[in-house]
Design an enzyme around this catalytic site. Sequence first.
Site, PDB file in Angstrom:
ATOM      1  N   GLY A   1       7.238 -18.840 -33.062  1.00  0.00           N
ATOM      2  CA  GLY A   1       7.223 -20.100 -32.323  1.00  0.00           C
ATOM      3  C   GLY A   1       5.971 -20.848 -32.699  1.00  0.00           C
TER       4      GLY A   1
ATOM      5  N   TYR B   1       4.673 -15.207 -33.488  1.00  0.00           N
ATOM      6  CA  TYR B   1       4.318 -15.467 -32.091  1.00  0.00           C
ATOM      7  C   TYR B   1       4.797 -14.304 -31.217  1.00  0.00           C
ATOM      8  CZ  TYR B   1       3.635 -18.008 -27.709  1.00  0.00           C
ATOM      9  OH  TYR B   1       3.212 -18.381 -26.454  1.00  0.00           O
TER      10      TYR B   1
ATOM     11  N   HIS C   1       7.220 -12.860 -41.192  1.00  0.00           N
ATOM     12  CA  HIS C   1       8.597 -13.196 -40.801  1.00  0.00           C
ATOM     13  C   HIS C   1       9.622 -12.418 -41.630  1.00  0.00           C
ATOM     14  CE1 HIS C   1       7.846 -16.682 -38.148  1.00  0.00           C
ATOM     15  NE2 HIS C   1       6.745 -16.802 -38.870  1.00  0.00           N
TER      16      HIS C   1
ATOM     17  N   GLU D   1      12.695 -12.306 -41.149  1.00  0.00           N
ATOM     18  CA  GLU D   1      13.968 -13.044 -41.195  1.00  0.00           C
ATOM     19  C   GLU D   1      14.010 -14.038 -42.350  1.00  0.00           C
ATOM     20  OE1 GLU D   1      11.466 -13.723 -39.275  1.00  0.00           O
ATOM     21  OE2 GLU D   1      11.493 -15.729 -38.405  1.00  0.00           O
TER      22      GLU D   1
ATOM     23  N   ASP E   1      37.214 -26.055 -37.025  1.00  0.00           N
ATOM     24  CA  ASP E   1      37.047 -25.388 -35.731  1.00  0.00           C
ATOM     25  C   ASP E   1      38.363 -25.342 -34.937  1.00  0.00           C
ATOM     26  OD1 ASP E   1      34.424 -25.301 -36.534  1.00  0.00           O
ATOM     27  OD2 ASP E   1      33.778 -26.967 -35.285  1.00  0.00           O
TER      28      ASP E   1
ATOM     29  N   LYS F   1      28.781 -21.687 -37.612  1.00  0.00           N
ATOM     30  CA  LYS F   1      29.796 -22.360 -38.442  1.00  0.00           C
ATOM     31  C   LYS F   1      30.303 -21.484 -39.595  1.00  0.00           C
ATOM     32  CE  LYS F   1      32.011 -26.240 -39.160  1.00  0.00           C
ATOM     33  NZ  LYS F   1      32.562 -27.130 -38.133  1.00  0.00           N
TER      34      LYS F   1
END
Length: 527
Positions: A57, A85, A171, A173, A229, A372
């Site tokens: 963050g 963070y 990080h 990720e 969708d 998505k």
Amino acid sequence: MASDDQKVLVVDFGAQYGQLIARRVRDLGVYSEIISCDATADEIRAARPSAIILSGGPASVYAPDAPSVDAAVFDLGVPVLGFCYGQQIAAVTLGGEVGHTEAGEYGPARIMRSGESQLLAGTPEEQTVWMSHRDAVSQVPDGFVVTSSTANCPVASMESPERRIYATQFHPEVRHTEYGRQILSNFLFGICNLVDNWTMDNIVEQEVDAIHEKVGDRRVILGLSGGVDSSVVAALCARAIGRQLTCVFVNHGLLRKGEPEQVEEVFTKQFDVDFVHVHAEERYAQLLANITEPEEKRRIIGTQFWNEFFAVAQDLDGVEFLAQGTIYPDIIESGARKTGGKASTIKSHHNLIPFPEGVHFDLIEPLDHFFKDEVRALGKALGLPDHIVYRQPFPGPGLAIRIIGAVTPEKLTMLKDADAIVREEIDAYNAALFEKTGERNSERSVWQYFAVLPDIKSVGVMGDERTYQRPIILRAVDSSDAMTADWAKLPYELLSRISARIVGEVDGVNRVVYDITSKPPATIEWE
Ligand code: XMP
């Protein structure tokens, strides 16, 4: 849903971080949800997580309004992993210290491992990670050991295997962290003993069972737009309840060339549902005649959709449910279900549906926890054709907002014909890239592309004749989320072919121009 018994909760300290982490966890086959950092330990416990990840963050932990974490979260008996963070907030909450480093670290950095680490198991002694911080942990809490450091950051990672709390300043990720995937995998499978059961086949089965259970022998109605969708919801419901589903396709005449026929083909031939094709083209044409203001066009088109839809719905007997293609980012972005289903925080995007007086349906939103690209993977698993699964973004008001000025039948025909050529050529270009790279959204493939018809004419010459006709504007952009976009650097030969074909094949067009503006300052659409 079987994934309820296994869920990684990502506590989000800054919107974009949470989504990326949840995506990575799901990519490893484990279901993951995002929860706001305002959530209390009780709310987190109520969500029954199998593991908790504290995201990065932008704040400094000592800033007056810095988001914090309920200390009781560390006593839930659930393993916790913190990034950036997340590591700092874990450290200060548990009695460690965070200091302000002079230089900070942004970008790639080399970490050196120290001692045993469950989190870094199987990764090299020295490796590249992605850092983005100024503050850093200066003293670890009691019971923690430092497991790696960099030249500027003494605590690049720390852990307390006893308390099952792990954290990294970097990080994992982010793809630039060489062993990020391995580290996340160590946490999920080595430390938390989870299993990778979030696979498309399992998901289809779970979703189909859930719809079946909720609906029983009752009836469901769904508005099909032609987009991915609503089509995936229709395909899931078709699998679950077959002809108890009525799909209403409101044809406003503003879809692209060939699309209404394709929608009808898929949902009459491939899926066995009750399909209603509402031919509303004439009514829309009348409503839109002489309307030039873009927002007015949008309002008319949206309102009329619900008028047409409810006219059909009210004629059907015993329909109790309305199925919708709401997806997870819609929910996250509207701030709804902030704490994993807590009613008080639901702002309710549902209110957007203008139910007529006395009409009520319960909602079914089977995609409300999917991103998505997962929706596309579901569509593939359900056998939907590629033209639906990989359909480029297309605005609800359709071609009406790509005709500048009033919409007329002649202009619609002209735009549909030009747009069909643009799509054919750029589809082929994208397909060739896909073949070469194996990546559907490779950096060079074009994300959204279409034709726009402006409200002007210009002079040209064809054969020996002077012409005074309309131009077509070609718009082609690269983007990942439509928030920002850059104009696509299409090869000259491709631009040249598109131009020659449009002028040669579309009646009434004598010029093609290419829009080379990014967003911002322009928008993707012209209206
Ligand atoms: P803009 O033009 O705002 O578009 O840069 C961003 C993305 O949103 C799509 N778009 C719409 N989609 N209804 C929609 O469903 C609309 O009124 C609408 N306006 C724009 C646009 O195609 C692009 O992908």
